[in-house]
Design a protein around this motif. Structure first.
Motif, short mmCIF file in Angstrom:
data_model
loop_
_atom_site.label_atom_id
_atom_site.label_comp_id
_atom_site.label_asym_id
_atom_site.label_seq_id
_atom_site.Cartn_x
_atom_site.Cartn_y
_atom_site.Cartn_z
N ILE A 3 19.87 19.92 -23.97
CA ILE A 3 19.59 18.90 -24.97
C ILE A 3 20.84 18.05 -25.21
CG2 ILE A 3 18.91 18.48 -27.36
CD1 ILE A 3 16.64 19.46 -25.58
N ILE A 84 14.41 9.48 -33.66
CA ILE A 84 14.36 10.08 -32.32
C ILE A 84 14.85 9.08 -31.28
CG2 ILE A 84 12.83 11.04 -30.54
CD1 ILE A 84 11.09 12.09 -32.88
N PHE A 88 18.45 9.64 -28.95
CA PHE A 88 18.38 9.97 -27.54
C PHE A 88 18.36 8.79 -26.57
CE2 PHE A 88 16.48 13.64 -29.76
CZ PHE A 88 17.30 14.66 -29.27
N LYS A 142 13.87 9.03 -21.17
CA LYS A 142 14.32 9.96 -22.20
C LYS A 142 13.19 10.54 -23.05
CE LYS A 142 18.85 10.07 -21.77
NZ LYS A 142 19.69 9.51 -22.84
N LEU A 143 12.15 9.75 -23.33
CA LEU A 143 11.09 10.20 -24.22
C LEU A 143 9.72 10.00 -23.59
CD1 LEU A 143 12.30 8.50 -27.57
CD2 LEU A 143 12.80 10.83 -26.79
N ILE A 172 12.84 14.45 -23.63
CA ILE A 172 12.20 14.93 -24.85
C ILE A 172 10.72 14.55 -24.84
CG2 ILE A 172 12.17 14.80 -27.36
CD1 ILE A 172 14.69 16.12 -26.30
N ASN A 197 12.75 21.25 -25.41
CA ASN A 197 12.70 19.78 -25.35
C ASN A 197 11.49 19.21 -26.09
OD1 ASN A 197 10.90 20.87 -23.40
ND2 ASN A 197 10.88 18.93 -22.28
N ILE A 199 9.30 18.06 -29.39
CA ILE A 199 9.28 17.62 -30.79
C ILE A 199 7.82 17.41 -31.17
CG2 ILE A 199 9.81 15.74 -32.39
CD1 ILE A 199 12.36 15.23 -30.85
N ALA A 220 11.02 20.74 -34.69
CA ALA A 220 11.74 20.84 -33.41
C ALA A 220 12.72 22.00 -33.49
CB ALA A 220 12.45 19.53 -33.09
N ILE A 224 17.87 20.13 -32.11
CA ILE A 224 17.39 18.76 -32.25
C ILE A 224 17.42 18.33 -33.71
CG2 ILE A 224 15.34 17.29 -32.07
CD1 ILE A 224 14.68 18.69 -29.44
#
Length: 344
Positions: A3, A84, A88, A142-143, A172, A197, A199, A220, A224
């Motif tokens: 993370i 978030i 990230f 990333k997300l 994530i 990873n 959320i 999370a 995180i």
């Protein structure tokens, strides 16, 4: 997966702001507070609120069986999502993956934060295309946002598809469960220990009937949550919101009864929509709304407006041509809706 390798370097180096209420950690009973430059005359809100919302979190901890250290509360889920992004995603460098049709704020927040967007539309059954999603992933992805039950379609995604994505996405995975209280599907909160990873976001706006107080919830890992706590505004959830949330969470039986009533009314609404001649399809729903395909969504939307009824026209969304979204109302509101739909 580390993370720490996903966190923006500037966030890792950030020295967070320390408020007066952060610095004093002792028992507040019988203490004289002259540390925060507050107005000293008591009126119920003259003091700053608890920056970590401990009482609200304690009630959520009992309901969700999750420790407070794995929670972050925000000024609505939109603030949680924005945090978030800021933790990230590096502006002008990283990207996110969305699965339209879905909640529009993911893309709005990406644009605000100068983050790229890779869109992989859901299939004809509004399910994730797992292989196509994973093929879009690059070193700056990333997300990944999974809205389940999904808005505006109402369906919960298949468990195996979501499991594959969580296990194979090297970033994530944010599972938006705003409507989970209306679904029989198990919340992914139970999987936090297994997937570092992951959320999961929820809200008090839907099942708990508190859209007006703006309280979003993030579940999370402690790692995180500690990152998000570093960058959140010190008093992001105000005292009035916390008081209202506490009052509502202490009446969980009433909330569950209201959810049950909404689900019964959803069944009635679906049954009645099936009798409308120009409704060609009703999509399965695990939420407090129903998506239906009609002959001409814009025409029907305007007709309902003329009769004093406001719904949502989703015809511009991918895969939702000529679709209308109906929120489940009270029995009286639903009867007015159905009678009007039949009359036009």
């Amino acid at each position: 997966m580390s993370i720490q390798n996903l966190i923006r370097p500037t966030i890792k180096a950030l020295k967070p702001y320390s408020s007066a209420r952060d610095e004093f950690q002792g028992n507040s009973d019988d203490m004289v507070f002259l540390d925060a430059n507050e107005n000293p005359f008591e009126n119920g809100v003259n003091r700053y609120p608890d920056p970590l919302q401990r009482t609200v979190k304690s009630l959520l901890s009992e309901l969700k069986e999750i420790p407070q250290s794995k929670m972050l509360l925000g000024n609505g889920s939109d603030e949680v999502l924005d945090l978030i992004f800021r933790a990230f995603c590096e502006p002008y460098q990283d990207n996110i993956i969305t699965l339209p049709p879905t909640y529009g704020m993911y893309s709005v927040l990406a644009n605000i934060n100068a983050i790229g967007i890779k869109s992989v539309p859901l299939d004809e059954n509004f399910e994730p295309k797992v292989d196509a999603i994973l093929q879009q992933v690059d070193g700056h992805s990333k997300l990944l946002f999974l809205c389940s039950p999904n808005n505006p379609t109402g369906n919960s995604f298949g468990t195996q598809a979501m499991k594959t994505l969580v296990e194979n996405f090297n970033g994530i995975v944010v599972i938006d469960e705003a409507y989970i209280d209306f679904s029989n599907a198990e919340s992914w909160v139970s999987q936090l220990e297994k997937y570092p990873n992951l959320i999961v976001t929820q809200t008090l706006s839907k099942a708990y009937g508190m859209a007006g107080i703006r309280l979003g919830i993030c579940y999370a890992s402690e790692e995180i949550i500690s990152v998000l706590n570093r960058i959140k505004p010190p008093y992001n959830v105000n005292e009035l919101t916390q008081q209202k949330a506490i009052s509502q969470l202490e009446q969980n039986e009433r909330t569950q009864q209201q959810v049950s009533d909404i689900l019964k009314e959803r069944d009635v609404l679906v049954d009645q929509l099936n009798s409308i001649t120009y409704v060609s399809k009703i999509y399965p729903s695990d939420a407090n709304f129903v998506l239906a395909k009609v002959d001409d969504a814009t025409k029907r939307y305007n007709q309902l407006i003329e009769h004093g009824i406001v719904i949502r026209n989703r015809t511009t969304q991918p895969g939702c041509e000529n679709c209308l979204r109906f929120t489940v109302g009270t029995p009286e509101e639903n009867k007015i809706l159905i009678d009007t739909l039949k009359s036009i």
